[in-house]
Scaffold this motif. Structure first.
Motif, PDB file in Angstrom:
ATOM      1  N   GLY A  82       0.794  -1.215   0.000  1.00 49.43           N
ATOM      2  CA  GLY A  82       0.000   0.000   0.000  1.00 49.43           C
ATOM      3  C   GLY A  82       0.830   1.271   0.000  1.00 49.43           C
ATOM      4  O   GLY A  82       2.058   1.255   0.044  1.00 49.43           O
ATOM      5  N   ASP A  86      -5.079   5.645   2.323  1.00 53.30           N
ATOM      6  CA  ASP A  86      -5.885   4.451   2.210  1.00 53.30           C
ATOM      7  C   ASP A  86      -6.563   4.370   0.839  1.00 53.30           C
ATOM      8  O   ASP A  86      -6.688   5.369   0.129  1.00 53.30           O
ATOM      9  CB  ASP A  86      -6.929   4.423   3.324  1.00 53.30           C
ATOM     10  CG  ASP A  86      -6.310   4.195   4.691  1.00 53.30           C
ATOM     11  OD1 ASP A  86      -5.212   3.602   4.747  1.00 53.30           O
ATOM     12  OD2 ASP A  86      -6.920   4.619   5.700  1.00 53.30           O
ATOM     13  N   PRO A  87      -7.022   3.170   0.457  1.00 52.32           N
ATOM     14  CA  PRO A  87      -7.562   2.980  -0.898  1.00 52.32           C
ATOM     15  C   PRO A  87      -8.693   3.923  -1.281  1.00 52.32           C
ATOM     16  O   PRO A  87      -8.696   4.449  -2.408  1.00 52.32           O
ATOM     17  CB  PRO A  87      -8.037   1.520  -0.863  1.00 52.32           C
ATOM     18  CG  PRO A  87      -7.146   0.851   0.119  1.00 52.32           C
ATOM     19  CD  PRO A  87      -6.908   1.887   1.179  1.00 52.32           C
ATOM     20  N   GLU A  91      -8.601   6.513  -4.550  1.00 54.69           N
ATOM     21  CA  GLU A  91      -9.563   6.494  -5.647  1.00 54.69           C
ATOM     22  C   GLU A  91     -10.331   7.818  -5.745  1.00 54.69           C
ATOM     23  O   GLU A  91     -10.681   8.252  -6.839  1.00 54.69           O
ATOM     24  CB  GLU A  91     -10.525   5.326  -5.474  1.00 54.69           C
ATOM     25  CG  GLU A  91      -9.837   3.976  -5.682  1.00 54.69           C
ATOM     26  CD  GLU A  91     -10.791   2.803  -5.638  1.00 54.69           C
ATOM     27  OE1 GLU A  91     -12.027   3.033  -5.628  1.00 54.69           O
ATOM     28  OE2 GLU A  91     -10.308   1.650  -5.629  1.00 54.69           O
ATOM     29  N   VAL A 103      -4.013   1.501  -6.412  1.00 50.76           N
ATOM     30  CA  VAL A 103      -4.252   0.694  -5.219  1.00 50.76           C
ATOM     31  C   VAL A 103      -3.817  -0.748  -5.470  1.00 50.76           C
ATOM     32  O   VAL A 103      -3.154  -1.379  -4.628  1.00 50.76           O
ATOM     33  CB  VAL A 103      -5.739   0.762  -4.816  1.00 50.76           C
ATOM     34  CG1 VAL A 103      -6.066  -0.291  -3.764  1.00 50.76           C
ATOM     35  CG2 VAL A 103      -6.083   2.150  -4.294  1.00 50.76           C
ATOM     36  N   GLN A 104      -4.187  -1.278  -6.621  1.00 51.40           N
ATOM     37  CA  GLN A 104      -3.821  -2.655  -6.944  1.00 51.40           C
ATOM     38  C   GLN A 104      -2.311  -2.810  -7.062  1.00 51.40           C
ATOM     39  O   GLN A 104      -1.726  -3.778  -6.545  1.00 51.40           O
ATOM     40  CB  GLN A 104      -4.496  -3.079  -8.247  1.00 51.40           C
ATOM     41  CG  GLN A 104      -4.321  -4.547  -8.581  1.00 51.40           C
ATOM     42  CD  GLN A 104      -5.097  -4.950  -9.808  1.00 51.40           C
ATOM     43  OE1 GLN A 104      -4.715  -4.629 -10.930  1.00 51.40           O
ATOM     44  NE2 GLN A 104      -6.198  -5.653  -9.613  1.00 51.40           N
ATOM     45  N   TRP A 151      -9.245  -2.289   2.859  1.00 55.32           N
ATOM     46  CA  TRP A 151      -8.465  -3.306   2.146  1.00 55.32           C
ATOM     47  C   TRP A 151      -9.206  -4.637   2.108  1.00 55.32           C
ATOM     48  O   TRP A 151      -9.122  -5.378   1.118  1.00 55.32           O
ATOM     49  CB  TRP A 151      -7.096  -3.474   2.796  1.00 55.32           C
ATOM     50  CG  TRP A 151      -6.087  -2.462   2.354  1.00 55.32           C
ATOM     51  CD1 TRP A 151      -5.526  -1.470   3.105  1.00 55.32           C
ATOM     52  CD2 TRP A 151      -5.501  -2.339   1.053  1.00 55.32           C
ATOM     53  NE1 TRP A 151      -4.629  -0.729   2.348  1.00 55.32           N
ATOM     54  CE2 TRP A 151      -4.591  -1.249   1.085  1.00 55.32           C
ATOM     55  CE3 TRP A 151      -5.659  -3.042  -0.148  1.00 55.32           C
ATOM     56  CZ2 TRP A 151      -3.851  -0.860  -0.024  1.00 55.32           C
ATOM     57  CZ3 TRP A 151      -4.902  -2.657  -1.264  1.00 55.32           C
ATOM     58  CH2 TRP A 151      -4.022  -1.568  -1.192  1.00 55.32           C
ATOM     59  N   ARG A 154     -11.327  -5.098  -0.738  1.00 56.46           N
ATOM     60  CA  ARG A 154     -10.582  -5.361  -1.964  1.00 56.46           C
ATOM     61  C   ARG A 154      -9.857  -6.710  -1.924  1.00 56.46           C
ATOM     62  O   ARG A 154      -8.980  -6.966  -2.744  1.00 56.46           O
ATOM     63  CB  ARG A 154      -9.598  -4.212  -2.204  1.00 56.46           C
ATOM     64  CG  ARG A 154     -10.320  -2.894  -2.505  1.00 56.46           C
ATOM     65  CD  ARG A 154      -9.410  -1.692  -2.360  1.00 56.46           C
ATOM     66  NE  ARG A 154     -10.078  -0.467  -2.814  1.00 56.46           N
ATOM     67  CZ  ARG A 154     -10.878   0.279  -2.063  1.00 56.46           C
ATOM     68  NH1 ARG A 154     -11.119  -0.069  -0.795  1.00 56.46           N
ATOM     69  NH2 ARG A 154     -11.441   1.369  -2.548  1.00 56.46           N
TER      70      ARG A 154
END
Length: 429
Positions: A82, A86-87, A91, A103-104, A151, A154
């Motif tokens: 990461g 945070d994701p 985004e 993120v990926q 997370w 995901r």
């Protein structure tokens, strides 16, 4: 053995003292041609070179000292998935499509590290038991819970931890909770870097040490890169110098702030003490503004790191604080023998994200890993290789952004010191 060509206060490194032999990387002493020249022999540059060579691209790497001399060979060896944010935040900032790819990429970055280690048989004490983020107060507990939840949505193997579970995993009563991310792990960072160097050479990369770039000039057919003893002509150039970016790059150098990070390490601990500290093999860092990161190495040394300073006196004072912090976290250490103390510089960005730049056609750079370089710099190397081998900007897994210099760059040292003092106050409160 200490880090050569470095200030004594930063040079007594555990990693250097326990490193594998350095591969033969003689100085460049001839005039060469290749498809891509990579400047910098750390995680970013070597990963770039390997991924280009695997595509059949001819690559030359120029390193000012020797592979792993900079932050790649001096960091804590923590392979953390990461980015700082945070994701959901990523985004929101970069859009669902590009943010999702970022993120990926960052979430899978440890996979790339451990895959390279396995593929090329790199002997670097790799352990993948996870990374613990230990929460120092109630707000930090909530932040860890939110990070884990994002997370988990995901598909990541991550979960929040209660105070009791943190105690069982850390062997320390100093924290109130946290999270464990099982994608993470630890390596001997210098041996990992040296292994990447050997892997690059095995793929046909020409790797030169003691080959500091003294000029980089645009030519009609690409670039001419000169060192004191030789030169390379190539169609494209990748700058992978991070916190050690030279002055000749101008604006790029002024787009990041080199911040000093230092570590101290005990001698190998006795077996009974060793079993009481991080007994399951995780690596850890906490949630303070001025965080500390800590782990055991493969020989049972306890290592702890944190912020440094610019002058020798300040560096020594920070190292003393780390030793005190270690004994506060782990009273069972008693009065250990402190065997090594060292440090170096990491590149910090204003927005806390790594940056990918196309400075001009054919001249690209990736830098600014904000203390998460083992995994993210390795992953950035693959993105740089994609870009240098012709992948369109819109198909990359990280956005290309303009180089933005930091205002009042000449004030960076007092500014960093002032910010550190403010963070220390916040942490105490």
């Amino acid at each position: 053995m200490t880090i050569d060509s470095e200030r004594p206060v930063l040079a007594n490194s555990t990693w250097t003292a326990t490193s594998n032999p350095t591969p033969d990387t003689p100085p460049l002493s001839e005039d060469l041609q290749c498809d891509v020249t990579v400047v910098g022999g750390g995680f970013t540059g070597l990963s770039t070179a390997i991924h280009l060579a695997e595509k059949g691209v001819s690559v030359t790497v120029l390193e000012a000292e020797h592979p792993g001399w900079g932050a790649s060979g001096r960091n804590g060896g923590q392979v953390i998935p990461g980015l700082k944010e945070d994701p959901d935040t990523i985004e929101a900032l970069f859009g669902r499509e590009m943010g999702g790819r970022m993120v990926q990429l960052a979430g899978r970055a440890p996979d790339l590290v451990f895959d390279l280690i396995e593929k090329y048989g790199i002997e670097c004490g790799a352990v993948r038991e996870g990374w613990i983020q230990s929460a120092h107060n109630s707000d930090a507990i909530k932040a860890c819970q939110e990070r884990a939840e994002q997370w988990q949505r995901r598909g990541a193997d991550i979960e929040p931890l209660s105070k009791q579970l943190v105690y069982e995993l850390l062997g320390s009563e100093a924290y109130h909770g946290g999270l464990i991310d099982r994608r993470g792990g630890g390596v001997h960072p210098l041996n990992y870097t040296l292994g990447l160097a050997r892997a690059a050479i095995s793929q046909g990369v020409r790797l030169f040490g003691q080959s500091r770039v003294i000029s980089l000039d645009r030519q009609s057919d690409g670039f001419l890169i000169r060192t004191s003893l030789g030169s390379v002509r190539s169609g494209k150039v990748v700058l992978a110098t991070n916190a050690y970016t030279p002055a000749l790059t101008g604006r790029l150098r002024r787009s990041v702030v080199p911040a000093c990070s230092v570590q101290v390490a005990t001698a190998p601990l006795s077996e009974n003490v060793r079993r009481s500290i991080l007994p399951y093999g995780q690596v850890a860092s906490d949630t303070r503004k001025l965080l500390v990161y800590y782990r055991l190495d493969q020989d049972g040394r306890f290592l702890i790191g944190g912020r440094g300073a610019y002058g020798d006196g300040g560096i020594k004072a920070q190292m003393a604080r780390l030793r005190n912090r270690a004994c506060h976290l782990y009273p069972q250490l008693g009065e250990p023998e402190w065997e090594h103390q060292w440090g170096g510089f990491v590149a910090m960005t204003k927005d806390h994200f790594p940056h990918l730049h196309e400075i001009e056609p054919g001249l690209i750079a990736g830098l600014g890993f904000n203390g998460r370089g083992v995994a993210m710099a390795t992953a950035m190397g693959r993105v740089l290789a994609d870009k240098a081998s012709g992948t369109a900007n819109e198909d990359l897994n990280f956005p290309i952004t303009p180089v933005r210099t930091i205002p009042f760059y000449f004030l960076r040292k007092p500014a960093v010191s002032a910010l550190a003092a403010w963070y220390a106050l916040v942490d105490r409160v």
